[in-house]
Design a protein around this motif. Sequence first.
Motif, PDB file in Angstrom:
ATOM      1  N   VAL A 173       0.853  -1.187   0.000  1.00 32.54           N
ATOM      2  CA  VAL A 173       0.000   0.000   0.000  1.00 32.54           C
ATOM      3  C   VAL A 173       0.890   1.239   0.000  1.00 32.54           C
ATOM      4  O   VAL A 173       1.854   1.319   0.764  1.00 32.54           O
ATOM      5  N   GLY A 174       0.542   2.206  -0.839  1.00 36.99           N
ATOM      6  CA  GLY A 174       1.328   3.430  -0.893  1.00 36.99           C
ATOM      7  C   GLY A 174       2.566   3.267  -1.765  1.00 36.99           C
ATOM      8  O   GLY A 174       2.528   2.624  -2.818  1.00 36.99           O
ATOM      9  N   ARG A 175       3.677   3.834  -1.310  1.00 40.58           N
ATOM     10  CA  ARG A 175       4.915   3.809  -2.091  1.00 40.58           C
ATOM     11  C   ARG A 175       5.416   2.381  -2.261  1.00 40.58           C
ATOM     12  O   ARG A 175       5.497   1.629  -1.290  1.00 40.58           O
ATOM     13  N   PRO A 176       5.713   1.952  -3.503  1.00 34.35           N
ATOM     14  CA  PRO A 176       6.196   0.585  -3.726  1.00 34.35           C
ATOM     15  C   PRO A 176       7.457   0.305  -2.911  1.00 34.35           C
ATOM     16  O   PRO A 176       8.351   1.152  -2.808  1.00 34.35           O
ATOM     17  N   ALA A 177       7.517  -0.871  -2.324  1.00 37.51           N
ATOM     18  CA  ALA A 177       8.657  -1.250  -1.492  1.00 37.51           C
ATOM     19  C   ALA A 177       9.670  -2.030  -2.325  1.00 37.51           C
ATOM     20  O   ALA A 177       9.311  -2.872  -3.145  1.00 37.51           O
ATOM     21  N   LYS A 178      10.946  -1.732  -2.117  1.00 34.71           N
ATOM     22  CA  LYS A 178      12.002  -2.440  -2.827  1.00 34.71           C
ATOM     23  C   LYS A 178      12.054  -3.906  -2.397  1.00 34.71           C
ATOM     24  O   LYS A 178      11.796  -4.237  -1.249  1.00 34.71           O
ATOM     25  N   LEU A 179      12.398  -4.733  -3.351  1.00 34.70           N
ATOM     26  CA  LEU A 179      12.587  -6.144  -3.061  1.00 34.70           C
ATOM     27  C   LEU A 179      14.072  -6.455  -2.907  1.00 34.70           C
ATOM     28  O   LEU A 179      14.914  -5.921  -3.636  1.00 34.70           O
TER      29      LEU A 179
END
Length: 316
Positions: A293-299
Amino acid sequence: MKGQAAASRKETPPGRPHEASVDLIAVVVAMTDQEPSVLTVGQANALPSGPFELGHRSLQSGLRAWVEQQTSHQLGYIEQLYTFADRDRIGEQRQQRVISISYLALTRAEHAAGSGKRAWRSWYDYFPWEDHRSGAPPMVSDILQSRLLAWVDEADHDSLRRERRQRVAIAFGFDDRDWNEELVLQRYELLYEAGLIEEATRGSARSTSPLVPGASMIADHRRILATGIARLRSKIKYRPVVFELMPPAFTFLQLQRTVEALSGRLVHKPNFRRLIEQQDLVEETGETAADTVGRPAKLFRFRHAVLDERVVAGTK
């Protein structure tokens, strides 16, 4: 010489074990639905196990064979946990000493689907007092403390009462002591000694206080599970074994939540991230998680090369 020969011919006294059998028992852990889960068989009240047989090439191969036969699950990471050979571990024939060699195995969620032969069950179903992620569970102060202190007061003399009181305080964090998440086995054995869990009352007319919540297991499988949990909670602090439970790509938040679920307590998010980054345990994949949700999180992924570069620490 005659005396030695006569001694060698002496029969085993009645009622005493005259031989031993060796069982192999697996504590198989995976993260399912964000919970640390253990692989069980039967009515979810037993760990996969079986006897060590002449046809097994090694202890590990025997264990792998039994787990696959009973659960259709192939083991990956595995390490020997503990050998249980207490004098009171008597087999069904009552003339057989039972030695159990236990192993800790870690697997990933994508390999942990359930089946008719097996069930994955949260280890907090068996040890509900161990989950402190939302603070100390109410049962610790509402149930365990009063019943354990009543057991302390039952001691025959002052020195034993003092000893019990100290053991209870250290194990359960009473008397303003800190909670030590690694003392899983000590807490279970105290509850057993106090007669507060179902395993302690089997086959006995022993009067006891009402039993504390928590699913029981056959024989001493819950004790073996407690040993496995304690080992893993300790080991994630100094070895990167937590990545055996992670998917190939994960976010920092997923890694943090996994560590918290295993240890049963929250970690300080900025410090945790800083520690993982400083040790070069992970590297970016160049992709982002699509379901955040919101800003995409780095993998990220685990840097397997770090195992060859140096002795690595864990999450402590």
